[in-house]
Write a protein that holds these residues in place. Structure first.
Motif, PDB file in Angstrom:
ATOM      1  N   MET A 248       0.835  -1.203   0.000  1.00 53.89           N
ATOM      2  CA  MET A 248       0.000   0.000   0.000  1.00 53.89           C
ATOM      3  C   MET A 248       0.865   1.246   0.000  1.00 53.89           C
ATOM      4  O   MET A 248       0.604   2.204  -0.716  1.00 53.89           O
ATOM      5  N   GLY A 251       2.390   1.876  -3.283  1.00 50.85           N
ATOM      6  CA  GLY A 251       1.451   2.011  -4.393  1.00 50.85           C
ATOM      7  C   GLY A 251       1.445   0.825  -5.334  1.00 50.85           C
ATOM      8  O   GLY A 251       1.139   0.962  -6.506  1.00 50.85           O
ATOM      9  N   THR A 253       0.182  -2.381  -7.170  1.00 49.45           N
ATOM     10  CA  THR A 253      -1.110  -2.943  -7.540  1.00 49.45           C
ATOM     11  C   THR A 253      -0.877  -4.202  -8.376  1.00 49.45           C
ATOM     12  O   THR A 253       0.252  -4.526  -8.702  1.00 49.45           O
ATOM     13  N   LEU A 257      -0.015  -7.167  -5.344  1.00 48.94           N
ATOM     14  CA  LEU A 257      -0.906  -6.768  -4.258  1.00 48.94           C
ATOM     15  C   LEU A 257      -1.827  -7.933  -3.890  1.00 48.94           C
ATOM     16  O   LEU A 257      -2.069  -8.194  -2.707  1.00 48.94           O
ATOM     17  N   LEU A 262      -4.889  -8.875  -0.680  1.00 49.25           N
ATOM     18  CA  LEU A 262      -5.976  -7.920  -0.875  1.00 49.25           C
ATOM     19  C   LEU A 262      -6.688  -8.211  -2.195  1.00 49.25           C
ATOM     20  O   LEU A 262      -6.064  -8.242  -3.243  1.00 49.25           O
ATOM     21  N   TRP A 264      -8.189  -6.807  -4.651  1.00 53.29           N
ATOM     22  CA  TRP A 264      -8.426  -5.526  -5.305  1.00 53.29           C
ATOM     23  C   TRP A 264      -8.128  -5.683  -6.792  1.00 53.29           C
ATOM     24  O   TRP A 264      -6.982  -5.869  -7.191  1.00 53.29           O
ATOM     25  N   LEU A 266      -9.571  -3.884 -10.424  1.00 55.64           N
ATOM     26  CA  LEU A 266     -10.453  -2.844 -10.967  1.00 55.64           C
ATOM     27  C   LEU A 266     -11.570  -3.442 -11.815  1.00 55.64           C
ATOM     28  O   LEU A 266     -12.632  -2.847 -11.944  1.00 55.64           O
ATOM     29  N   SER A 269     -13.958  -4.033  -8.924  1.00 53.78           N
ATOM     30  CA  SER A 269     -14.322  -2.932  -8.033  1.00 53.78           C
ATOM     31  C   SER A 269     -14.808  -1.711  -8.795  1.00 53.78           C
ATOM     32  O   SER A 269     -15.680  -0.996  -8.318  1.00 53.78           O
ATOM     33  N   GLN A 270     -14.226  -1.434  -9.944  1.00 52.86           N
ATOM     34  CA  GLN A 270     -14.686  -0.284 -10.732  1.00 52.86           C
ATOM     35  C   GLN A 270     -14.791  -0.721 -12.191  1.00 52.86           C
ATOM     36  O   GLN A 270     -13.979  -0.338 -13.023  1.00 52.86           O
ATOM     37  N   TYR A 382      -9.135  11.046 -16.055  1.00 48.37           N
ATOM     38  CA  TYR A 382      -8.259   9.940 -15.654  1.00 48.37           C
ATOM     39  C   TYR A 382      -9.047   8.657 -15.802  1.00 48.37           C
ATOM     40  O   TYR A 382     -10.189   8.576 -15.367  1.00 48.37           O
ATOM     41  N   ALA A 384      -8.595   4.283 -15.632  1.00 41.56           N
ATOM     42  CA  ALA A 384      -7.672   3.221 -15.218  1.00 41.56           C
ATOM     43  C   ALA A 384      -8.221   1.872 -15.635  1.00 41.56           C
ATOM     44  O   ALA A 384      -9.430   1.655 -15.628  1.00 41.56           O
ATOM     45  N   GLU A 391      -2.648  -1.442 -11.827  1.00 37.87           N
ATOM     46  CA  GLU A 391      -3.473  -0.352 -12.335  1.00 37.87           C
ATOM     47  C   GLU A 391      -2.711   0.470 -13.362  1.00 37.87           C
ATOM     48  O   GLU A 391      -1.700   1.107 -13.060  1.00 37.87           O
ATOM     49  N   HIS A 395      -3.824   9.778 -17.612  1.00 39.38           N
ATOM     50  CA  HIS A 395      -4.282  11.125 -17.286  1.00 39.38           C
ATOM     51  C   HIS A 395      -4.155  11.937 -18.561  1.00 39.38           C
ATOM     52  O   HIS A 395      -3.054  12.173 -19.038  1.00 39.38           O
ATOM     53  N   ARG A 410       0.262   6.394 -15.970  1.00 37.46           N
ATOM     54  CA  ARG A 410       0.691   5.853 -14.690  1.00 37.46           C
ATOM     55  C   ARG A 410       0.884   4.365 -14.956  1.00 37.46           C
ATOM     56  O   ARG A 410      -0.062   3.583 -14.938  1.00 37.46           O
ATOM     57  N   THR A 415       5.742   2.055 -11.056  1.00 41.34           N
ATOM     58  CA  THR A 415       5.499   2.134  -9.623  1.00 41.34           C
ATOM     59  C   THR A 415       5.986   0.875  -8.918  1.00 41.34           C
ATOM     60  O   THR A 415       6.607   0.948  -7.858  1.00 41.34           O
TER      61      THR A 415
END
Lengths: 448, 215
Positions: A248, A251, A253, A257, A262, A264, A266, A269-270, A382, A384, A391, A395, A410, A415
């Protein structure tokens, strides 16, 4: 000479810039051995041209014997100024640039960029269903091909060449499909603002079906080679440990991750591009180590196959059959009339006959859209997507013109590479290879 | 009439400049990612952030913009690190994941030329917001947020490398993508793209930044 934790390791006060100098001229061997015995740290460069550093990545390792005391990452060797270049091309041309960033996952780059452009244009809810289903299918195929490379290189870097050969062989099946559908194996610029470049050619459903039939067996073979291989386990279990807190903070992912426990993703979740319509699981491991990341990737490929199967049902089904794959807005939808001719991909003969023979307005329109491109209302967006590495965010800023004002990616590899010191320091130098492989960085994406 | 002289564009509208109001906040209610009209998720975040910042940091938020289903807070640069800490630590906000720093250069926006843009994501509440911080070209300093989000380490280096924004308090602000001895910051708008004209079948094609622009 050995730096303590408090000192600045890069410039110890009073030290000559080149450090202590030994001149071996003969008869001073004892002196050299004595000096070496005084617990000196050795600084070595791994890369930028080391076969196991995934492209041009340079690691500066400070070693105490075989233990890594400090690991520093140097990147930038593959920086090509893609983001800057895009500011001088039209919005549509942008896809041909972004596709070259993370070259193992070109469709994800294109998708992230196109989602952002579509958001700026305000047409996100007008993208045809068929285009969305094709995008999902292509992305999931791409996820498999990318993970296969990740696992193939895992194996190779740890000394197992069979998984490497298997991985690349299986990936070839996916790349053949890409070539069949888009005309190119990689960097296909297939996803465009408004939809996809062209509809699936005849016979795609059968070919994807063949892959769906063959792939599970091939993946199982690969797992047979690695899952319980004692050598592989010794090299991956409890190696490069990075727990959820570390992930975390840094950053991180993606599979890294999820290997830290976790759930997580996308896609769940999104959801974008209609992912909420597909049934799949998000594999999670709690071991936080290289082995866990390997298992997550292997399991994700199985899930991707499930999604592809559902996509195929939808694409071939009566609901979406023969439906458009590009937005029905003549001011944006370009190039919607591509077809494969004897000399390659180009405007379809029908379209050319239409603009050259029957409609002056259509010709003007075609000319304006091709040379000038469409305008995008000013603002920033933005978007993703869950790429194979985590992720991937785009942008995108517009000033209202026909070219992007600023595009920033990104990239998850960029990262995630920050985890190198956290996962390598204190471990053995041999484990650095396995740690970097489990991050699965693609330098094209890191440096852009 | 519309300032089109010299361009090959004959439509007459190519140079049309649309002047828009500067520095306006979006009106309440902000709504949510799916649209405005009624108070939604964005209002919750904004209210909670205001409450969390309290009187002491009440001046931190310069304006709030809701556009295309995204919420942007323009933050005063001196307050950035504190606001970020509130966003991360307050359980009702809990933006624990940062997606890094992006830079934008607006050479015509005097006094606010350079922008650092932060995208934050709350895994707990499944929300996203954006922070935007500006600084003038003449004083390109923005406080570092590495202490709040360690992932910003490389991202701030990248933004420094490309835009020349100095992140005060960064542990080691050096170039990351360009070579150490590079002069200039390539993503700035006053930095040329470069390139050479190419000859193809007798015709000369100008470098990309010399080609006709329709914008």
């Amino acid at each position: 000479m050995s730096p303590t934790a408090q000192e600045d390791v890069y410039a110890t006060p009073g030290e000559a810039t080149e450090g202590k100098v030994f001149t071996v001229t003969g008869n001073d061997w004892d002196e050299v051995v004595d000096a070496a015995a005084q617990h000196e740290h050795l600084v070595i460069n791994m890369g930028p041209q080391h076969p196991s550093t995934h492209g041009v990545l340079r690691l500066v390792l400070t070693l105490d014997g075989e233990t890594v005391v400090e690991a520093r990452t140097v990147i930038g060797y593959l920086h090509t100024g893609i983001e800057k270049n895009m500011e001088y091309r039209t919005w549509t041309q942008g896809t041909t640039f972004v596709t070259r960033m993370d070259y193992l996952a070109p469709l994800f780059n294109e998708a992230a960029y196109c989602f952002a452009v579509e958001k700026l244009l305000g047409i996100a809810d007008r993208i045809p269903e068929r285009a969305q289903a094709i995008r999902v299918m292509m992305m999931e195929l791409n996820r498999i091909s990318s993970h296969l490379v990740a696992i193939a290189t895992y194996g190779m870097e740890l000394g197992a060449t069979t998984p490497m050969l298997f991985g690349f062989r299986e990936r070839e099946m996916v790349l053949d499909l890409f070539e069949y559908i888009t005309g190119l194996r990689m960097n296909m610029a297939y996803v465009r603002p408004g939809g996809v470049a062209q509809d699936l050619p005849v016979g795609t459903v059968d070919k994807v079906g063949e892959l769906l039939k063959a792939m599970p067996k091939r993946l199982k073979e690969m797992r047979k080679l690695l899952d319980e291989n004692p050598v592989y386990l010794r090299r991956t279990k409890d190696v490069a440990y990075l727990d959820l807190t570390g992930c975390m903070a840094l950053g991180i992912t993606g599979p890294m991750l999820r290997a830290a426990g976790l759930r997580w993703d996308l896609r769940k979740s999104q959801p974008y591009s209609g992912y909420e319509k597909y049934e799949f699981d998000v594999p999670v491991e709690t071991t936080c180590d290289v082995y866990g990341r390997y298992i997550v990737r292997m399991a994700e490929m199985d899930e991707s196959l499930k999604i592809i199967e559902q996509c195929l049902d939808r694409i071939a089904g009566s609901e979406l059959k023969g439906k458009p794959v590009m937005i029905q807005d003549k001011k944006i939808g370009w190039p919607s009339q591509l077809s494969l001719g004897h000399d390659g991909l180009g405007n379809s003969p029908d379209h050319i006959a239409h603009i050259m023979g029957t409609s002056m307005e259509a010709l003007i329109h075609h000319f304006k859209l091709v040379t000038e491109g469409f305008r995008v209302p000013p603002g920033q967006a933005y978007s993703a997507v869950e790429s194979p590495r985590g992720e991937l965010g785009a942008h995108v800023v517009s000033d209202g013109g026909t070219r992007p004002y600023r595009v920033h990616f990104r990239d998850p590899s960029f990262t995630n590479l920050q985890a190198v010191p956290a996962t390598c320091e204190g471990g053995m130098i041999a484990d650095v290879v396995s740690a970097v492989a489990s991050i699965d960085p693609v330098m094209g994406g890191v440096d852009r | 009439m519309f300032g089109t002289s010299g361009s090959g564009d004959t439509s007459g509208y190519g140079g049309l400049v649309v002047r828009r109001g500067q520095g306006l906040s979006s009106p309440r209610p902000y709504g949510g990612p799916d649209g405005g009209g009624t108070p939604g998720e964005f209002d919750e975040v904004a209210d909670e952030l205001e409450r969390s910042l309290g009187d002491e940091l009440a001046d931190a938020i310069e304006r709030v913009v809701v556009d295309r289903g995204e919420l942007t807070f323009h933050i005063k640069r001196e307050r950035l690190a504190q606001v970020a800490a509130h966003l991360r630590d307050n359980a009702a906000l809990r933006f624990e994941l940062s997606l890094g720093v992006s830079g934008v250069h607006y050479p015509n926006d005097t006094g606010r030329e350079l922008r650092a843009v932060y995208h934050l994501c709350s895994i707990t509440h499944n929300r996203r917001i954006r922070l935007e911080v500006s600084c003038p070209d003449s004083d390109p300093h923005i406080p570092s947020t590495v202490s709040v989000y360690p992932t910003h380490n490389w991202h701030e280096r990248e933004t420094y490398d490309f835009f020349g924004i100095v992140f005060d308090g960064h542990p080691a602000l050096t170039r990351i993508e360009m070579p150490d001895d590079w002069v200039g910051h390539p993503q700035r708008k006053d930095y040329p793209l470069g390139g050479i004209p190419v000859e193809y079948r007798g015709a000369e094609i100008p470098a990309p930044d010399e080609r006709r622009s329709y914008a």
